[in-house]
Design a protein around this motif. Structure first.
Motif, short mmCIF file in Angstrom:
data_model
loop_
_atom_site.label_atom_id
_atom_site.label_comp_id
_atom_site.label_asym_id
_atom_site.label_seq_id
_atom_site.Cartn_x
_atom_site.Cartn_y
_atom_site.Cartn_z
N ALA A 16 0.85 -1.19 0.00
CA ALA A 16 0.00 0.00 0.00
C ALA A 16 0.89 1.25 0.00
O ALA A 16 1.94 1.27 0.65
N PHE A 17 0.45 2.27 -0.71
CA PHE A 17 1.20 3.53 -0.71
C PHE A 17 0.25 4.70 -0.84
O PHE A 17 -0.90 4.56 -1.29
N LEU A 18 0.73 5.86 -0.42
CA LEU A 18 -0.05 7.08 -0.54
C LEU A 18 -0.14 7.46 -2.01
O LEU A 18 0.84 7.85 -2.62
N GLY A 19 -1.33 7.30 -2.58
CA GLY A 19 -1.53 7.51 -4.00
C GLY A 19 -1.88 8.94 -4.34
O GLY A 19 -1.71 9.85 -3.52
N PRO A 20 -2.34 9.11 -5.60
CA PRO A 20 -2.64 8.08 -6.58
C PRO A 20 -1.40 7.60 -7.32
O PRO A 20 -0.28 7.95 -6.95
N VAL A 21 -1.63 6.79 -8.35
CA VAL A 21 -0.54 6.31 -9.19
C VAL A 21 0.20 7.50 -9.79
O VAL A 21 -0.40 8.49 -10.20
N GLY A 22 1.52 7.41 -9.81
CA GLY A 22 2.33 8.45 -10.40
C GLY A 22 2.93 9.43 -9.42
O GLY A 22 3.66 10.33 -9.82
N THR A 23 2.65 9.27 -8.12
CA THR A 23 3.21 10.16 -7.11
C THR A 23 4.65 9.74 -6.80
O THR A 23 5.11 8.66 -7.17
N PHE A 24 5.34 10.60 -6.05
CA PHE A 24 6.70 10.24 -5.64
C PHE A 24 6.67 9.09 -4.63
O PHE A 24 7.63 8.31 -4.55
N THR A 25 5.59 8.97 -3.85
CA THR A 25 5.48 7.82 -2.95
C THR A 25 5.36 6.54 -3.75
O THR A 25 5.90 5.49 -3.36
N HIS A 26 4.66 6.58 -4.88
CA HIS A 26 4.60 5.43 -5.78
C HIS A 26 6.00 5.09 -6.28
O HIS A 26 6.40 3.91 -6.30
N ALA A 27 6.77 6.12 -6.67
CA ALA A 27 8.14 5.89 -7.12
C ALA A 27 8.99 5.28 -6.01
O ALA A 27 9.82 4.39 -6.26
N ALA A 28 8.79 5.73 -4.76
CA ALA A 28 9.54 5.17 -3.63
C ALA A 28 9.19 3.71 -3.42
O ALA A 28 10.06 2.88 -3.12
N ALA A 29 7.91 3.36 -3.56
CA ALA A 29 7.48 1.96 -3.40
C ALA A 29 8.14 1.08 -4.45
O ALA A 29 8.62 -0.03 -4.15
N LEU A 30 8.19 1.54 -5.69
CA LEU A 30 8.81 0.76 -6.76
C LEU A 30 10.32 0.67 -6.55
O LEU A 30 10.93 -0.37 -6.83
N LYS A 31 10.93 1.75 -6.08
CA LYS A 31 12.37 1.73 -5.84
C LYS A 31 12.73 0.72 -4.76
O LYS A 31 13.74 0.03 -4.87
N HIS A 32 11.91 0.64 -3.72
CA HIS A 32 12.24 -0.23 -2.58
C HIS A 32 11.87 -1.69 -2.84
O HIS A 32 12.64 -2.59 -2.49
N PHE A 33 10.70 -1.93 -3.42
CA PHE A 33 10.22 -3.30 -3.58
C PHE A 33 10.37 -3.84 -5.00
O PHE A 33 10.19 -5.04 -5.21
N GLY A 34 10.71 -2.99 -5.95
CA GLY A 34 10.85 -3.44 -7.33
C GLY A 34 9.51 -3.49 -8.04
O GLY A 34 8.44 -3.46 -7.44
N LYS A 35 9.56 -3.59 -9.36
CA LYS A 35 8.36 -3.49 -10.18
C LYS A 35 7.51 -4.75 -10.17
O LYS A 35 6.37 -4.73 -10.67
N ALA A 36 8.01 -5.84 -9.61
CA ALA A 36 7.19 -7.06 -9.54
C ALA A 36 6.19 -7.00 -8.40
O ALA A 36 5.26 -7.80 -8.36
N ALA A 37 6.36 -6.06 -7.46
CA ALA A 37 5.43 -5.95 -6.33
C ALA A 37 4.09 -5.42 -6.82
O ALA A 37 3.99 -4.68 -7.79
N ASP A 38 3.05 -5.82 -6.11
CA ASP A 38 1.68 -5.37 -6.40
C ASP A 38 1.42 -4.12 -5.57
O ASP A 38 1.17 -4.20 -4.36
#
Length: 392
Positions: A125-147
């Motif tokens: 879960a992340f503070l949205g919506p899609v395309g925010t810097f928090t989204h970028a942080a989630a992808l950076k930490h968990f990788g793009k395979a994470a849901d």
């Protein structure tokens, strides 16, 4: 002006033959290089699949351990922040180039993400919506395979993880230019969740337009109010007459361009990719070193990684010198404090709590001793978590 005599036919034929021979040699060499690249690609693919098979075996062992232990949690823990931090640091330590250390670690980050997804898909879960810097942080930490699951508020992120609907959550906690995110600190006051990791994300803003945007007719730009503030000088110089419209997030700003030909947006790379936008200008932030720190929240405690932080929240007595008393044990035991923030202790009037980050892990003798010495001096101390320092 006299003309130069033409080269003999035999000399001309020799030059053509030499050029053809050189071209042929270059092409043959290029072909051999490509064949070597293809062979290496096959090796890489085989090794990645071998790693994935090992990860699947790890998953089987973890499930067996849980099934044999009646006191164990119902579900095994697949994501180990300290282990991933150690792997990424080792990748950078042994890297010999020409790929830069951090870029090499990012490649491994994605391989690890895919392997973890084979063990157990990770719902984040992340503070949205899609395309925010928090989204970028989630992808950076968990990788793009994470849901990754976008949520409307920080409170929603805490609630989703507490309920077990999401395994982990990503929330912003402080920005080097704008300061602390109070909603995140307040979330810990009413939640039992732990901090299990951190992400540091350089904040680079882009001036985005859509394919159908008429750049000459721009009259409006959307962005979050903080992003507009972070790019104020650049906008004053380059688009002084454009209307600046603050919206709920940079992701929302990017989304709005879909149906508007006369508008632009300020947002990051993830928003540009998610909404198919073009970067008319890149890195337009006034402060190029602007960075936001994000926290990863979850349920479990994290083992030492070798380079860790510990966060605590302290409820102090309402008396003069209370903060000085709290900080003395840290100095006495040689614990380095990295940050301290103050928040009201609701519902008590004029009472405050202190959020303190320090170097080290709660299992380190000096850290545990310092916290033990703080406890009798205050109303309450709660360890929010010990976790690896941000690696990437």
């Amino acid at each position: 002006m006299s003309e130069q005599p033409a080269a003999p036919q035999s000399e001309s034929l020799h030059q053509d033959s030499l050029a053809a021979s050189t071209t042929s040699t270059d092409q043959e060499f290029l072909t051999r290089l490509r064949q070597k690249i293809d062979a290496v690609d096959c090796e890489i693919q085989t090794l990645i699949n071998n790693r994935a098979k090992l990860a699947q075996q790890v998953a089987i062992v973890k499930k067996d351990e849980v099934s044999k232990d009646p006191k164990a949690n119902k579900d095994p823990i697949f994501y180990r922040p300290e282990r991933e931090a150690q792997v990424l640091k080792a990748v950078m330590a042994r890297n010999t180039g020409p790929i830069a250390d951090e870029k090499m670690a990012r490649l491994f980050r994605e391989i690890m993400s895919v392997c973890l997804d084979l063990e157990a898909p990770q719902r984040i879960a992340f503070l949205g919506p899609v395309g925010t810097f928090t989204h970028a942080a989630a992808l950076k930490h968990f990788g793009k395979a994470a849901d990754t699951i976008p949520l409307t508020t920080i409170t929603d992120v805490f609630r989703e993880v507490e309920a077990g609907t999401a395994m982990y959550g990503v929330v912003p906690v402080e920005n080097s230019s704008e300061g602390v995110v109070n909603h995140t600190l307040d979330g810990f006051l009413s939640s039992s969740l732990k901090i299990i990791g951190e992400v540091e994300l350089p904040i680079h803003q882009n001036f985005l337009v859509a394919e159908h945007t008429k750049v000459d007719g721009l009259s409006r730009i959307y962005s979050h109010q903080q992003s507009l503030a972070q790019c104020r000088h650049w906008l004053d110089v380059n688009f002084p007459n454009i209307e600046r419209v603050a919206v709920s997030s940079n992701g929302e700003a990017a989304r709005r361009l879909k149906n508007e030909w006369h508008s632009a947006a300020i947002a990051g790379d993830v928003a540009a990719a998610e909404y198919g936008l073009h970067k008319l200008y890149s890195n337009i932030e006034d402060n190029p070193s602007n960075t936001t720190r994000f926290l990863i929240v979850g349920h479990e405690a994290v083992a030492p990684s070798g380079q860790d932080k510990t966060s605590i929240v302290v409820s102090a007595h309402d008396k003069a010198g209370a903060l000085i008393e709290i900080l003395k044990p840290l100095s006495h035991h040689g614990v380095s404090m990295t940050s301290i923030e103050t928040r009201p202790e609701r519902p008590n009037k004029w009472a405050y709590v202190f959020f303190i980050d320090m170097e080290g892990h709660i299992d380190d003798p000096n850290v545990s001793a310092a916290i033990a010495d703080i406890r009798p001096l205050v109303k309450e101390v709660r360890v929010l978590g010990s976790y690896p320092k941000a690696v990437l």
